[in-house]
Design a protein around this motif. Structure first.
Motif, PDB file in Angstrom:
ATOM      1  N   LEU A 212      -2.330   4.690 -13.122  1.00 17.57           N
ATOM      2  CA  LEU A 212      -1.445   4.967 -12.004  1.00 17.57           C
ATOM      3  C   LEU A 212      -0.441   5.720 -12.732  1.00 17.57           C
ATOM      4  O   LEU A 212       0.391   6.616 -12.076  1.00 17.57           O
ATOM      5  CB  LEU A 212      -0.727   3.654 -11.775  1.00 17.57           C
TER       6      LEU A 212
ATOM      7  N   GLN B 298      -0.787   8.922  -8.864  1.00 14.06           N
ATOM      8  CA  GLN B 298       0.372   8.462  -7.958  1.00 14.06           C
ATOM      9  C   GLN B 298       0.032   8.195  -6.897  1.00 14.06           C
ATOM     10  O   GLN B 298       0.096   9.159  -5.740  1.00 14.06           O
ATOM     11  CB  GLN B 298       1.672   8.958  -8.139  1.00 14.06           C
TER      12      GLN B 298
ATOM     13  N   ASP C  39       0.059   6.852  -2.895  1.00 18.03           N
ATOM     14  CA  ASP C  39       0.876   6.558  -1.794  1.00 18.03           C
ATOM     15  C   ASP C  39       0.943   4.973  -1.622  1.00 18.03           C
ATOM     16  O   ASP C  39       0.056   4.233  -1.314  1.00 18.03           O
ATOM     17  CB  ASP C  39       0.538   7.303  -0.259  1.00 18.03           C
ATOM     18  N   SER C  40       2.001   4.308  -2.033  1.00 16.81           N
ATOM     19  CA  SER C  40       1.959   2.931  -2.032  1.00 16.81           C
ATOM     20  C   SER C  40       1.790   2.264  -0.638  1.00 16.81           C
ATOM     21  O   SER C  40       1.550   1.012  -0.575  1.00 16.81           O
ATOM     22  CB  SER C  40       3.207   2.480  -2.691  1.00 16.81           C
ATOM     23  N   LYS C  41       1.933   2.915   0.351  1.00 18.11           N
ATOM     24  CA  LYS C  41       2.210   2.505   1.689  1.00 18.11           C
ATOM     25  C   LYS C  41       0.756   2.449   2.427  1.00 18.11           C
ATOM     26  O   LYS C  41       0.315   1.494   3.090  1.00 18.11           O
ATOM     27  CB  LYS C  41       2.772   3.355   2.736  1.00 18.11           C
TER      28      LYS C  41
ATOM     29  N   LEU D  46      -5.332   1.028  -1.143  1.00 15.05           N
ATOM     30  CA  LEU D  46      -6.413   1.653  -1.933  1.00 15.05           C
ATOM     31  C   LEU D  46      -7.658   1.073  -1.554  1.00 15.05           C
ATOM     32  O   LEU D  46      -7.705   0.005  -1.110  1.00 15.05           O
ATOM     33  CB  LEU D  46      -6.042   1.585  -3.252  1.00 15.05           C
TER      34      LEU D  46
ATOM     35  N   LEU E 250      -3.161  -4.810  -8.819  1.00  9.69           N
ATOM     36  CA  LEU E 250      -2.580  -3.509  -8.208  1.00  9.69           C
ATOM     37  C   LEU E 250      -1.237  -4.104  -7.288  1.00  9.69           C
ATOM     38  O   LEU E 250      -0.307  -3.784  -7.294  1.00  9.69           O
ATOM     39  CB  LEU E 250      -3.538  -3.039  -7.183  1.00  9.69           C
ATOM     40  N   SER E 251      -1.645  -5.580  -6.873  1.00  6.86           N
ATOM     41  CA  SER E 251      -0.424  -6.380  -5.905  1.00  6.86           C
ATOM     42  C   SER E 251       0.641  -6.497  -7.208  1.00  6.86           C
ATOM     43  O   SER E 251       1.908  -6.441  -6.426  1.00  6.86           O
ATOM     44  CB  SER E 251      -1.031  -7.660  -5.656  1.00  6.86           C
TER      45      SER E 251
ATOM     46  N   TYR F  33       0.927  -2.249  -4.884  1.00  9.11           N
ATOM     47  CA  TYR F  33      -0.069  -1.798  -4.149  1.00  9.11           C
ATOM     48  C   TYR F  33      -0.810  -2.672  -3.404  1.00  9.11           C
ATOM     49  O   TYR F  33      -1.090  -3.873  -3.953  1.00  9.11           O
ATOM     50  CB  TYR F  33      -1.029  -0.886  -5.022  1.00  9.11           C
ATOM     51  N   THR F  34      -1.240  -2.447  -2.400  1.00 12.47           N
ATOM     52  CA  THR F  34      -2.662  -3.228  -1.699  1.00 12.47           C
ATOM     53  C   THR F  34      -4.027  -2.364  -1.733  1.00 12.47           C
ATOM     54  O   THR F  34      -4.060  -1.351  -1.865  1.00 12.47           O
ATOM     55  CB  THR F  34      -2.125  -3.603  -0.218  1.00 12.47           C
TER      56      THR F  34
END
Length: 61
Positions: free
Chosen positions: A5, A9, A11-13, A16, A32-33, A37-38
């Motif tokens: 990461l 980088q 997009d956290s929205k 992945l 990731l959570s 991140y999801t």
């Protein structure tokens, strides 16, 4: 995960996509959570077979 990461980088929205077996994918999803991140998981063999079929179909046309 943290090391990757720093170099990339996402997009956290946007979720992945992980391509791995369920055991490995669940570990990455957990990591990731924790970092905000999801991730959705695709089973590796299934993703490979789907991709090969898609390529074969495209070539056949």
């Amino acid at each position: 995960v943290a090391s990757q990461l720093r170099h990339w980088q996402p997009d956290s929205k946007q979720p992945l996509t992980l391509v791995a077996n369920s055991s490995l994918a669940s570990r990455y999803q957990r990591a990731l959570s924790l970092l905000g991140y999801t991730a959705q998981a695709l089973e590796g063999d299934r993703a490979f077979q789907t991709g090969i079929r898609s390529l074969a179909h495209a070539v056949a046309q």
